[in-house]
Write a protein that holds these residues in place. Structure first.
Motif, PDB file in Angstrom:
ATOM      1  N   ALA A 208       0.828  -1.209   0.000  1.00 39.24           N
ATOM      2  CA  ALA A 208       0.000   0.000   0.000  1.00 39.24           C
ATOM      3  C   ALA A 208       0.856   1.249   0.000  1.00 39.24           C
ATOM      4  O   ALA A 208       2.031   1.231   0.390  1.00 39.24           O
ATOM      5  CB  ALA A 208      -0.922   0.002   1.223  1.00 39.24           C
ATOM      6  N   LEU A 209       0.231   2.325  -0.407  1.00 45.18           N
ATOM      7  CA  LEU A 209       0.731   3.675  -0.167  1.00 45.18           C
ATOM      8  C   LEU A 209      -0.101   4.264   0.961  1.00 45.18           C
ATOM      9  O   LEU A 209      -1.333   4.256   0.901  1.00 45.18           O
ATOM     10  CB  LEU A 209       0.595   4.547  -1.415  1.00 45.18           C
ATOM     11  CG  LEU A 209       0.730   6.066  -1.203  1.00 45.18           C
ATOM     12  CD1 LEU A 209       2.121   6.450  -0.724  1.00 45.18           C
ATOM     13  CD2 LEU A 209       0.378   6.836  -2.478  1.00 45.18           C
ATOM     14  N   ILE A 210       0.555   4.766   2.006  1.00 49.59           N
ATOM     15  CA  ILE A 210      -0.124   5.510   3.061  1.00 49.59           C
ATOM     16  C   ILE A 210       0.327   6.958   2.978  1.00 49.59           C
ATOM     17  O   ILE A 210       1.529   7.239   2.858  1.00 49.59           O
ATOM     18  CB  ILE A 210       0.142   4.915   4.457  1.00 49.59           C
ATOM     19  CG1 ILE A 210      -0.662   5.684   5.515  1.00 49.59           C
ATOM     20  CG2 ILE A 210       1.623   4.864   4.793  1.00 49.59           C
ATOM     21  CD1 ILE A 210      -0.685   5.007   6.889  1.00 49.59           C
ATOM     22  N   ALA A 211      -0.632   7.895   2.988  1.00 46.87           N
ATOM     23  CA  ALA A 211      -0.289   9.300   2.802  1.00 46.87           C
ATOM     24  C   ALA A 211      -1.280  10.196   3.519  1.00 46.87           C
ATOM     25  O   ALA A 211      -2.477   9.897   3.589  1.00 46.87           O
ATOM     26  CB  ALA A 211      -0.265   9.656   1.315  1.00 46.87           C
ATOM     27  N   GLU A 212      -0.767  11.299   4.055  1.00 51.58           N
ATOM     28  CA  GLU A 212      -1.604  12.365   4.607  1.00 51.58           C
ATOM     29  C   GLU A 212      -1.926  13.355   3.488  1.00 51.58           C
ATOM     30  O   GLU A 212      -1.008  13.848   2.828  1.00 51.58           O
ATOM     31  CB  GLU A 212      -0.869  13.118   5.705  1.00 51.58           C
ATOM     32  CG  GLU A 212      -0.323  12.276   6.840  1.00 51.58           C
ATOM     33  CD  GLU A 212       0.836  12.980   7.537  1.00 51.58           C
ATOM     34  OE1 GLU A 212       0.583  13.660   8.544  1.00 51.58           O
ATOM     35  OE2 GLU A 212       1.979  12.849   7.054  1.00 51.58           O
ATOM     36  N   PRO A 213      -3.189  13.692   3.255  1.00 50.52           N
ATOM     37  CA  PRO A 213      -3.496  14.718   2.250  1.00 50.52           C
ATOM     38  C   PRO A 213      -2.820  16.052   2.552  1.00 50.52           C
ATOM     39  O   PRO A 213      -2.392  16.760   1.649  1.00 50.52           O
ATOM     40  CB  PRO A 213      -5.017  14.831   2.319  1.00 50.52           C
ATOM     41  CG  PRO A 213      -5.465  13.482   2.805  1.00 50.52           C
ATOM     42  CD  PRO A 213      -4.408  13.051   3.783  1.00 50.52           C
ATOM     43  N   ILE A 214      -2.731  16.385   3.844  1.00 52.38           N
ATOM     44  CA  ILE A 214      -1.925  17.511   4.304  1.00 52.38           C
ATOM     45  C   ILE A 214      -1.092  16.988   5.457  1.00 52.38           C
ATOM     46  O   ILE A 214      -1.628  16.424   6.412  1.00 52.38           O
ATOM     47  CB  ILE A 214      -2.787  18.708   4.757  1.00 52.38           C
ATOM     48  CG1 ILE A 214      -3.641  19.231   3.611  1.00 52.38           C
ATOM     49  CG2 ILE A 214      -1.900  19.827   5.303  1.00 52.38           C
ATOM     50  CD1 ILE A 214      -4.578  20.372   3.995  1.00 52.38           C
ATOM     51  N   GLN A 215       0.220  17.147   5.397  1.00 48.31           N
ATOM     52  CA  GLN A 215       1.097  16.571   6.408  1.00 48.31           C
ATOM     53  C   GLN A 215       1.043  17.403   7.692  1.00 48.31           C
ATOM     54  O   GLN A 215       1.312  18.598   7.679  1.00 48.31           O
ATOM     55  CB  GLN A 215       2.524  16.503   5.886  1.00 48.31           C
ATOM     56  CG  GLN A 215       2.671  15.563   4.698  1.00 48.31           C
ATOM     57  CD  GLN A 215       4.091  15.473   4.183  1.00 48.31           C
ATOM     58  OE1 GLN A 215       4.861  16.425   4.282  1.00 48.31           O
ATOM     59  NE2 GLN A 215       4.436  14.331   3.606  1.00 48.31           N
ATOM     60  N   GLY A 216       0.703  16.747   8.806  1.00 45.19           N
ATOM     61  CA  GLY A 216       0.560  17.448  10.064  1.00 45.19           C
ATOM     62  C   GLY A 216       1.885  17.863  10.662  1.00 45.19           C
ATOM     63  O   GLY A 216       2.278  19.032  10.624  1.00 45.19           O
ATOM     64  N   VAL A 217       2.618  16.895  11.219  1.00 44.61           N
ATOM     65  CA  VAL A 217       3.932  17.171  11.797  1.00 44.61           C
ATOM     66  C   VAL A 217       4.862  17.785  10.752  1.00 44.61           C
ATOM     67  O   VAL A 217       5.740  18.588  11.076  1.00 44.61           O
ATOM     68  CB  VAL A 217       4.534  15.872  12.378  1.00 44.61           C
ATOM     69  CG1 VAL A 217       6.005  16.039  12.697  1.00 44.61           C
ATOM     70  CG2 VAL A 217       3.773  15.461  13.641  1.00 44.61           C
TER      71      VAL A 217
END
Length: 425
Positions: A208-217
């Motif tokens: 899988a690819l895991i991704a944040e639509p907007i990166q928090g940290v």
């Protein structure tokens, strides 16, 4: 010794040194109402960080408080998932419907870290692979597996992990090799890089690819809209699953979509969530295609996932967001603040970038010292903000989705005044 100083000393004696406290003189928050909190010294603040994006509706919201009180009045604080929990089923039905994922099922946890661990397990099991794709500068949690897909060295303690992860471009437009590229050209470069990774570094099937639509940290860095749709075209060719980490971007916060991934025009195979859904109560989870969720052969549960009290809070919170169209409010208030910050940035030398969507926005400064100074200046003027970024040089903010027009203007004025004060030193 004053009580506040005594508490700080006690904290340092028994809490790990790697658990940071904000500000040179850390504060203790003792009460809150709406978008405002008060510390133990009696000083009030407008809160633009909301417990790291967790108090999504603000503080002391009657609808949430009363829902929790009704559950507490039954005497049933906990039963476990060995029994039917009506509020859990109610909430799962709402989330499955809102997700847009076909035949969706929901598993509840107590945190975003645990939610991401579950999604990674589902993907690894479905694909019979320990290989994952993740984004540079990403953050997905504090546990062993989640650290393995975290692309930020400041949050990674060990070089080994139970997963074999390849990190992609997509939220790193600041790098010199991408300078001057249009969104379309940058997306094309990133897609070609993905294909190259799959042809060279990856060995066989990738899960899988895991991704944040907007990166928090990562400091609210983000891929241009459409990148993940372009990525998914490639992923689908290889049967690779897509996990959207919505722990910080869910429930309308970006203003443009109820979930952050909607800005890319793509439906993921799974989404993880947590933080704001409980408005301060511990809740997280995964919503995924039914065949993925049902595939695991071993028995599983989350002891406190689906807890009746947390479910009462989460149902009330989600209902409030929908009933009051807080996504639209996030879009309107965010436009005011982000627009004002961008206008001011042109005259403030220390500012390197202003970015964000809705009520999720950040100011990148020249260095970490400037970011720390802006945080202190905001606190002195009555505004709480957060910090992030790969190099610790980003002030990031995420006010309650209930933020009023007057509060948006007040917060904007404090941020600009603080930036100008730091810039002048």
């Amino acid at each position: 010794m004053p009580e506040h100083a005594s508490l700080l000393n006690r904290h340092r004696a028994v809490m790990p040194s790697w658990v940071p406290l904000n500000y040179a003189e850390p504060i203790e928050i003792v009460s809150g109402k709406g978008s405002r909190v008060t510390d133990a010294e009696g000083k009030g603040y407008l809160d633009f960080f909301t417990g790291i994006l967790t108090n999504m509706l603000g503080y002391d919201v009657p609808e949430v408080r009363e829902a929790v009180e009704r559950q507490l009045a039954t005497g049933v604080v906990h039963t476990s998932t060995s029994y039917l929990i009506r509020a859990q089923v109610d909430l799962a039905e709402k989330i499955a419907r809102l997700s847009g994922i076909p035949d969706a099922k929901v598993f509840f946890t107590t945190s975003g870290t645990e939610a991401n661990e579950t999604a990674l397990l589902l993907a690894a099991y479905a694909r019979r692979s320990d290989q994952m794709l993740a984004m540079r500068q990403s953050y997905h949690g504090r546990s062993f597996g989640a650290i393995g897909v975290t692309g930020n060295r400041a949050w990674t303690n060990v070089s080994y992990a139970p997963l074999h992860t390849h990190f992609l471009h997509g939220a790193d437009r600041m790098l010199p090799q991408f300078a001057g590229l249009s969104d379309e050209a940058y997306i094309d470069v990133c897609v070609q890089d993905l294909r190259h990774v799959l042809a060279t570094a990856a060995g066989g099937d990738v899960a899988a690819l895991i991704a944040e639509p907007i990166q928090g940290v990562g400091g609210f860095t983000m891929a241009p809209d459409g990148l993940f749709a372009a990525y998914k075209e490639v992923l689908d060719e290889f049967g690779i699953l897509f996990i959207s980490d919505e722990v910080q971007t869910g429930w309308g916060r970006t203003g443009q979509g109820f979930f952050g991934i909607e800005n890319h025009g793509v439906t993921p195979d799974m989404m993880t969530f947590a933080k704001g859904l409980g408005n301060g109560f511990a809740v997280g989870g995964v919503v995924a295609r039914g065949e993925l969720m049902d595939a695991l052969h071993a028995v599983g549960l989350s002891t406190f996932g689906g807890n009746p009290v947390s479910m009462a809070a989460a149902n009330a919170t989600l209902d409030y967001v929908l009933d009051h169209d807080l996504q639209a409010n996030a879009a309107a208030r965010g436009a005011t603040i982000i627009g004002g910050l961008r206008e001011a940035a042109g005259r403030i030398e220390a500012v390197r970038d202003v970015r964000g969507k809705g009520l999720m926005f950040a100011v990148e400064l020249a260095g970490p010292e400037e970011a720390a100074a802006v945080m202190e200046a905001c606190r002195e003027r009555g505004l709480l903000v957060g910090k992030g970024g790969l190099y610790g040089n980003v002030v990031r903010m995420a006010p309650p989705l209930t933020l009023t027009e007057a509060e948006a203007a007040e917060g904007l004025a404090i941020i600009i005044d603080s930036l100008e004060a730091v810039n002048a030193t």
